[in-house]
Design a protein around this motif. Structure first.
Motif, PDB file in Angstrom:
ATOM      1  N   ILE A 207       0.878  -1.176   0.000  1.00  0.00           N
ATOM      2  CA  ILE A 207       0.000   0.000   0.000  1.00  0.00           C
ATOM      3  C   ILE A 207       0.915   1.225   0.000  1.00  0.00           C
ATOM      4  N   SER A 208       1.860   1.196  -0.902  1.00  0.00           N
ATOM      5  CA  SER A 208       3.024   2.069  -0.868  1.00  0.00           C
ATOM      6  C   SER A 208       2.721   3.531  -0.560  1.00  0.00           C
ATOM      7  N   ASP A 209       1.925   4.160  -1.381  1.00  0.00           N
ATOM      8  CA  ASP A 209       1.702   5.599  -1.226  1.00  0.00           C
ATOM      9  C   ASP A 209       0.738   5.949  -0.103  1.00  0.00           C
ATOM     10  N   HIS A 210       0.203   4.949   0.570  1.00  0.00           N
ATOM     11  CA  HIS A 210      -0.628   5.164   1.761  1.00  0.00           C
ATOM     12  C   HIS A 210       0.127   4.819   3.043  1.00  0.00           C
ATOM     13  N   SER A 211       1.344   4.306   2.915  1.00  0.00           N
ATOM     14  CA  SER A 211       2.031   3.712   4.066  1.00  0.00           C
ATOM     15  C   SER A 211       2.490   4.720   5.114  1.00  0.00           C
ATOM     16  N   ALA A 212       2.588   5.993   4.756  1.00  0.00           N
ATOM     17  CA  ALA A 212       2.934   6.995   5.775  1.00  0.00           C
ATOM     18  C   ALA A 212       1.859   7.043   6.850  1.00  0.00           C
ATOM     19  N   TYR A 213       0.633   6.771   6.445  1.00  0.00           N
ATOM     20  CA  TYR A 213      -0.487   6.764   7.391  1.00  0.00           C
ATOM     21  C   TYR A 213      -0.755   5.359   7.936  1.00  0.00           C
ATOM     22  N   CYS A 214      -1.072   4.406   7.022  1.00  0.00           N
ATOM     23  CA  CYS A 214      -1.481   3.074   7.488  1.00  0.00           C
ATOM     24  C   CYS A 214      -0.290   2.252   7.957  1.00  0.00           C
ATOM     25  N   GLY A 215       0.903   2.722   7.741  1.00  0.00           N
ATOM     26  CA  GLY A 215       2.091   2.058   8.242  1.00  0.00           C
ATOM     27  C   GLY A 215       2.712   2.832   9.388  1.00  0.00           C
ATOM     28  N   LEU A 216       3.369   3.921   9.072  1.00  0.00           N
ATOM     29  CA  LEU A 216       4.142   4.669  10.065  1.00  0.00           C
ATOM     30  C   LEU A 216       3.274   5.248  11.180  1.00  0.00           C
ATOM     31  N   ALA A 217       2.246   6.025  10.838  1.00  0.00           N
ATOM     32  CA  ALA A 217       1.409   6.657  11.864  1.00  0.00           C
ATOM     33  C   ALA A 217       0.630   5.627  12.664  1.00  0.00           C
ATOM     34  N   LEU A 218       0.059   4.651  11.966  1.00  0.00           N
ATOM     35  CA  LEU A 218      -0.782   3.663  12.632  1.00  0.00           C
ATOM     36  C   LEU A 218       0.016   2.798  13.598  1.00  0.00           C
ATOM     37  N   LEU A 219       1.226   2.434  13.226  1.00  0.00           N
ATOM     38  CA  LEU A 219       2.061   1.624  14.117  1.00  0.00           C
ATOM     39  C   LEU A 219       2.522   2.428  15.337  1.00  0.00           C
ATOM     40  N   LEU A 220       2.864   3.682  15.120  1.00  0.00           N
ATOM     41  CA  LEU A 220       3.245   4.526  16.256  1.00  0.00           C
ATOM     42  C   LEU A 220       2.066   4.744  17.195  1.00  0.00           C
ATOM     43  N   ALA A 221       0.855   4.801  16.636  1.00  0.00           N
ATOM     44  CA  ALA A 221      -0.338   5.057  17.443  1.00  0.00           C
ATOM     45  C   ALA A 221      -0.610   3.940  18.447  1.00  0.00           C
TER      46      ALA A 221
END
Length: 320
Positions: A207-221
């Motif tokens: 989900i490459s171009d969505h990964s800043a949110y569904c990857g980085l932000a979501l995991l930090l959350a």
């Protein structure tokens, strides 16, 4: 141009921070108030399923939210949230006149690792599927840009190792404080970090171009609360933040593509490196865990693998 991401406007990173803190805030609300959890993870999804998602997440829509994966991920995350609420709060008076709790049943304690393994397996299948697309130079599939490569295989293997290293679920208990959190002490920081690296690589790959949110932000959350707000409740944090995010995405599918896009650099080296880190960390965890099991003569299906560690004992002392 950054190493992993490139944003056309710095304001998008401000929005990213807002998303991160909003996820953490709603997670806390659903965690400390039972009625809020039921509204967020039962009543709201029912309303969205009936009146919103048939349009915003329709099959073939231009934002890619209508795929089988998004629908399955949505309801599996919600199932996790509701199942954990049941473990935390369901009780009854038995024939012996005593109050009994669902979490006291060993069969009920099999639900958390099962739903977790299913969620990881869904993503592993997707990584292998993206490799099968054979988009060696990159391309658009189901309205999302992606690129196939060895990173998909590497990260798929990392996900399988992550499933294998799930352990100690019969040690799950409910915290003594009013929030009655689901505490899993054997899920120590090493497993959480290995999971985070794997899951970030999965989102970056698939989900490459969505990964800043569904990857980085979501995991930090979910990781920040695990280390600084409520230790030992990582899976509960993860299920709730994942459900919150995917419900939002299914409702506002244009968010990550149009309203606040943070695309990746589309650099194959970045894909390779993030997946290599995921594979290395999960392989190291698997080797270390196997070593402990063999050295201490433990049964990985029944015993607590890390019961003698300070991290495990600290979580138990704080919550039991």
């Amino acid at each position: 141009m950054g190493i992993l991401y490139q944003a056309a406007d710095p304001i998008y990173w401000v929005i990213w921070l807002f998303v991160l803190f909003a996820l953490m805030a709603f997670n806390e609300l659903g965690r400390v108030k039972l009625w809020c959890g039921l509204v967020l993870f039962a009543l709201v999804p029912i309303a969205l399923t009936l009146f919103v998602w048939p349009e915003t997440a329709a099959p073939g829509n231009e934002y890619g939210t209508g795929t089988w994966f998004n629908w399955v991920k949505t309801y599996s995350a919600l199932a996790g949230c509701l199942g954990f609420i049941a473990l935390r709060f369901v009780k009854w008076r038995g024939a012996d006149g005593k109050t009994h709790y669902l979490y006291e049943k060993r069969w009920a304690l099999c639900f958390p690792p099962l739903i977790l393994a299913i969620n990881i397996a869904e993503a592993v299948i997707r990584d292998f599927q993206v490799f099968g697309f054979a988009l060696w130079e990159g391309g658009v599939v189901e309205n999302l840009w992606t690129i196939s490569g060895p990173w998909n295989i590497m990260n798929g293997i990392a996900g399988i190792l992550n499933i294998i290293t799930i352990c100690g679920w019969f040690g799950i208990f409910i915290s003594k404080d009013p929030s009655k959190d689901m505490i899993w002490p054997d899920m120590i920081w090493a497993w959480v970090i290995a999971y985070d690296l794997w899951n970030f690589a999965y989102t970056y790959n698939c989900i490459s171009d969505h990964s800043a949110y569904c990857g980085l932000a979501l995991l930090l959350a979910c990781t920040i609360p695990t280390f600084f707000i409520k230790r030992g409740a990582w899976l509960q944090h993860r299920a709730q933040t994942l459900a919150l995010w995917i419900m939002f995405v299914m409702t506002v599918p244009q968010f990550a593509d149009v309203l606040a896009p943070i695309p990746t650099t589309h650099n194959p080296t970045a894909f390779f490196v993030v997946s290599l880190l995921a594979l290395a960390s999960n392989a190291a965890l698997a080797v270390y865990q196997f070593h402990r099991i063999r050295k201490l003569k433990l049964n990985p299906l029944k015993d607590q693998i890390y019961a003698d560690t300070k991290a495990y004992q600290r979580i138990v002392e704080e919550n039991k």
